[in-house]
Design an enzyme around this catalytic site. Structure first.
Site, PDB file in Angstrom:
ATOM      1  N   CYS A 114       0.813  -1.222   0.000  1.00  0.00           N
ATOM      2  CA  CYS A 114       0.000   0.000   0.000  1.00  0.00           C
ATOM      3  C   CYS A 114       0.845   1.271   0.000  1.00  0.00           C
ATOM      4  CB  CYS A 114      -0.940  -0.010   1.199  1.00  0.00           C
ATOM      5  SG  CYS A 114      -1.998  -1.458   1.177  1.00  0.00           S
ATOM      6  N   HIS A 259      -3.794   6.827   1.484  1.00  0.00           N
ATOM      7  CA  HIS A 259      -4.047   5.510   0.880  1.00  0.00           C
ATOM      8  C   HIS A 259      -5.432   5.061   1.346  1.00  0.00           C
ATOM      9  CE1 HIS A 259      -4.164   1.320   0.126  1.00  0.00           C
ATOM     10  NE2 HIS A 259      -3.977   0.990   1.388  1.00  0.00           N
ATOM     11  N   ASN A 289     -10.103  -1.097  -1.504  1.00  0.00           N
ATOM     12  CA  ASN A 289      -8.678  -0.861  -1.281  1.00  0.00           C
ATOM     13  C   ASN A 289      -7.897  -1.456  -2.450  1.00  0.00           C
ATOM     14  OD1 ASN A 289      -5.973  -1.163  -0.527  1.00  0.00           O
ATOM     15  ND2 ASN A 289      -6.442  -1.554   1.623  1.00  0.00           N
TER      16      ASN A 289
HETATM   17  N1  COA Z   1     -18.657 -10.015   6.968  1.00  0.00           N
HETATM   18  C1  COA Z   1     -19.217 -10.360   8.130  1.00  0.00           C
HETATM   19  N2  COA Z   1     -18.506 -10.718   9.217  1.00  0.00           N
HETATM   20  C2  COA Z   1     -17.160 -10.707   9.110  1.00  0.00           C
HETATM   21  C3  COA Z   1     -16.507 -10.355   7.914  1.00  0.00           C
HETATM   22  C4  COA Z   1     -17.309 -10.004   6.811  1.00  0.00           C
HETATM   23  N3  COA Z   1     -16.796  -9.631   5.634  1.00  0.00           N
HETATM   24  N4  COA Z   1     -15.180 -10.433   8.113  1.00  0.00           N
HETATM   25  C5  COA Z   1     -14.993 -10.813   9.375  1.00  0.00           C
HETATM   26  N5  COA Z   1     -16.192 -10.995   9.984  1.00  0.00           N
HETATM   27  C6  COA Z   1     -16.486 -11.405  11.361  1.00  0.00           C
HETATM   28  C7  COA Z   1     -15.338 -12.109  12.016  1.00  0.00           C
HETATM   29  O1  COA Z   1     -15.338 -13.477  11.657  1.00  0.00           O
HETATM   30  C8  COA Z   1     -15.635 -11.893  13.478  1.00  0.00           C
HETATM   31  O2  COA Z   1     -16.600 -12.823  13.869  1.00  0.00           O
HETATM   32  P1  COA Z   1     -16.546 -13.500  15.340  1.00  0.00           P
HETATM   33  O3  COA Z   1     -16.668 -12.346  16.288  1.00  0.00           O
HETATM   34  O4  COA Z   1     -17.699 -14.420  15.318  1.00  0.00           O
HETATM   35  O5  COA Z   1     -15.211 -14.168  15.397  1.00  0.00           O
HETATM   36  C9  COA Z   1     -16.280 -10.516  13.514  1.00  0.00           C
HETATM   37  O6  COA Z   1     -16.704 -10.244  12.155  1.00  0.00           O
HETATM   38  C10 COA Z   1     -15.370  -9.414  13.998  1.00  0.00           C
HETATM   39  O7  COA Z   1     -14.115  -9.571  13.331  1.00  0.00           O
HETATM   40  P2  COA Z   1     -12.946  -8.571  13.552  1.00  0.00           P
HETATM   41  O8  COA Z   1     -11.807  -8.946  12.645  1.00  0.00           O
HETATM   42  O9  COA Z   1     -12.666  -8.408  15.010  1.00  0.00           O
HETATM   43  O10 COA Z   1     -13.632  -7.247  13.013  1.00  0.00           O
HETATM   44  P3  COA Z   1     -13.110  -5.786  13.062  1.00  0.00           P
HETATM   45  O11 COA Z   1     -14.084  -4.925  13.729  1.00  0.00           O
HETATM   46  O12 COA Z   1     -11.674  -5.697  13.508  1.00  0.00           O
HETATM   47  O13 COA Z   1     -13.113  -5.397  11.522  1.00  0.00           O
HETATM   48  C11 COA Z   1     -11.623  -5.179   9.670  1.00  0.00           C
HETATM   49  C12 COA Z   1     -12.331  -6.136  10.598  1.00  0.00           C
HETATM   50  C13 COA Z   1     -10.754  -5.977   8.715  1.00  0.00           C
HETATM   51  C14 COA Z   1     -12.649  -4.403   8.858  1.00  0.00           C
HETATM   52  C15 COA Z   1     -10.788  -4.208  10.530  1.00  0.00           C
HETATM   53  O14 COA Z   1      -9.989  -4.919  11.436  1.00  0.00           O
HETATM   54  C16 COA Z   1      -9.951  -3.315   9.725  1.00  0.00           C
HETATM   55  O15 COA Z   1     -10.451  -2.474   9.018  1.00  0.00           O
HETATM   56  N6  COA Z   1      -8.609  -3.418   9.822  1.00  0.00           N
HETATM   57  C17 COA Z   1      -7.720  -2.702   8.987  1.00  0.00           C
HETATM   58  C18 COA Z   1      -7.589  -3.463   7.718  1.00  0.00           C
HETATM   59  C19 COA Z   1      -6.950  -2.672   6.634  1.00  0.00           C
HETATM   60  O16 COA Z   1      -7.080  -1.480   6.567  1.00  0.00           O
HETATM   61  N7  COA Z   1      -6.240  -3.381   5.786  1.00  0.00           N
HETATM   62  C20 COA Z   1      -5.591  -2.800   4.706  1.00  0.00           C
HETATM   63  C21 COA Z   1      -4.335  -2.204   5.138  1.00  0.00           C
HETATM   64  S1  COA Z   1      -3.529  -1.534   3.798  1.00  0.00           S
END
Ligand code: COA
Length: 332
Positions: A114, A259, A289
């Site tokens: 990224c 980004h 993204n």
């Molecule tokens: N749809 C529905 N549920 C989903 C899912 C989706 N697409 N993806 C994950 N889940 C579920 C998980 O399995 C988890 O379930 P559980 O509680 O039963 O285990 C629950 O949602 C919460 O997961 P979690 O990973 O804790 O969610 P979060 O609030 O941290 O959000 C992201 C996940 C990825 C959106 C978040 O962590 C994020 O934005 N991180 C930064 C990622 C990023 O920017 N990446 C690019 C960097 S360049």
């Protein structure tokens, strides 16, 4: 003293729009979950019969050249940022060079995820300042949809990553231009967001075709929470680093183009830095993204919408796999 400036911007995204509703039909997810957690409403996926990283980059380049009143023949060097090259090797830089008909010119590939576009911009800036080249093409382009696990198993990344390409043309100038660039990395967190294969760390016996079908080969592994926590800190740090290096205040930023990792990350930075809505550009709602392509696509769109004018102060900032993070401050 010689400086560099961006004289043309272009972008290209595939035609096929994939909405959150369409993803919900492929995996256990919902529009509400995706919108609330990431801000993404839709993204573009390529048609594998038509699109490649190199040909999307070519289309973005042609638009950038047209807007700069230049032609392919003016390009002396290519810096190509991608983590999803058309082939494992060679990189997509040489494929873009081939599509542009520029046999013989140098093509450098950058794979800083990224942060890749800002790293690429920084390299090009140094080559222009040193006098080595007069016109450099800097590209960020990605196809992530072909590696996405579009089932419930892959939902934490499948809803985020998408395809697209952006390009910038750099030329020398008497005054900046690019005021400064700032590049960082911390490999202690390499495995928090990575794709292991086809890396050489995989032993030969695990690479047999029958093994590959049923393992984590090629899967994007992301610890979303860790990525989020580090991203918000590093984005702020590296933006402030750029401002301090140029004795500028955040009020002087005309437009911050972060980004497009996640809308919540951009909003967090905006709030912490107390920036107005018109000082931050976001288009992740429409494109997801696109890793190294996200900044040049956003820059090109912002310019096309008249949001970037002469003398404006533009701040680019990125964070991603590596971890790597970077910023650039530009006087347009
Ligand atoms: N749809 C529905 N549920 C989903 C899912 C989706 N697409 N993806 C994950 N889940 C579920 C998980 O399995 C988890 O379930 P559980 O509680 O039963 O285990 C629950 O949602 C919460 O997961 P979690 O990973 O804790 O969610 P979060 O609030 O941290 O959000 C992201 C996940 C990825 C959106 C978040 O962590 C994020 O934005 N991180 C930064 C990622 C990023 O920017 N990446 C690019 C960097 S360049």
């Amino acid at each position: 003293m010689r400086f560099s400036k961006i004289v043309g911007l272009g972008h290209h995204v595939p035609e096929t729009v994939i909405t959150n509703a369409q993803l919900s039909a492929m995996m256990d997810t919902t529009d509400e979950w995706i919108t609330e957690r990431t801000g993404i409403k839709e993204r573009r996926w390529i048609d594998p019969a038509k699109d490649t990283v190199a040909n999307m980059a070519t289309k973005a380049t042609r638009l950038a050249l047209k807007r700069a009143n230049l032609t392919e023949k003016d390009i002396e060097f290519i810096v190509f940022a991608t983590i999803t090259p058309d082939y494992f090797f060679p990189g997509s830089g040489v494929l873009l060079q081939r599509e542009l008909g520029l046999e013989g010119i140098g093509a450098l590939d950058i794979r800083n995820a990224c942060s890749g576009f800002i790293y690429a911009l920084s390299v090009a800036d140094q080559f222009i300042k040193s006098g080595m080249y007069k016109t450099i093409l800097v590209v960020g382009a990605e196809i992530q949809s072909t590696a996405i696990d579009a089932t419930t198993r892959g939902r934490n990344t499948a809803v985020i990553f998408a395809d697209g390409a952006g390009a910038a043309i750099l030329q020398p100038a008497d005054k900046p231009g690019i005021l400064s660039t700032h590049l960082h990395s911390d490999g202690r967190f390499a495995e928090e967001l990575y794709v292991r294969d086809p890396g050489s760390s995989r032993p030969r016996e695990e690479r047999q075709p029958e093994q590959i079908l049923d393992t984590t080969h090629f899967k994007v592994v992301m610890n979303g929470n860790q990525v989020f926590k580090h991203a918000v800190v590093r984005f702020m740090e590296v933006i402030n680093e750029a401002l301090n290096a140029n004795s500028m205040k955040k009020e002087e930023i005309t437009l911050l183009v972060p980004h497009q990792a996640n809308l919540r990350i951009s909003q967090f930075i905006q709030e912490k830095m107390a920036l107005r809505d018109d000082q931050v550009y976001n288009n992740i709602m429409r494109y997801g993204n696109t890793t190294a392509a996200s900044i040049p696509i956003a820059l090109s769109e912002a310019w096309g919408e008249g949001r970037i004018k002469e003398n404006d102060v533009i701040c680019l900032a990125a964070f991603g796999s590596g971890f790597t993070w970077a910023s650039a401050l530009i006087r347009w």
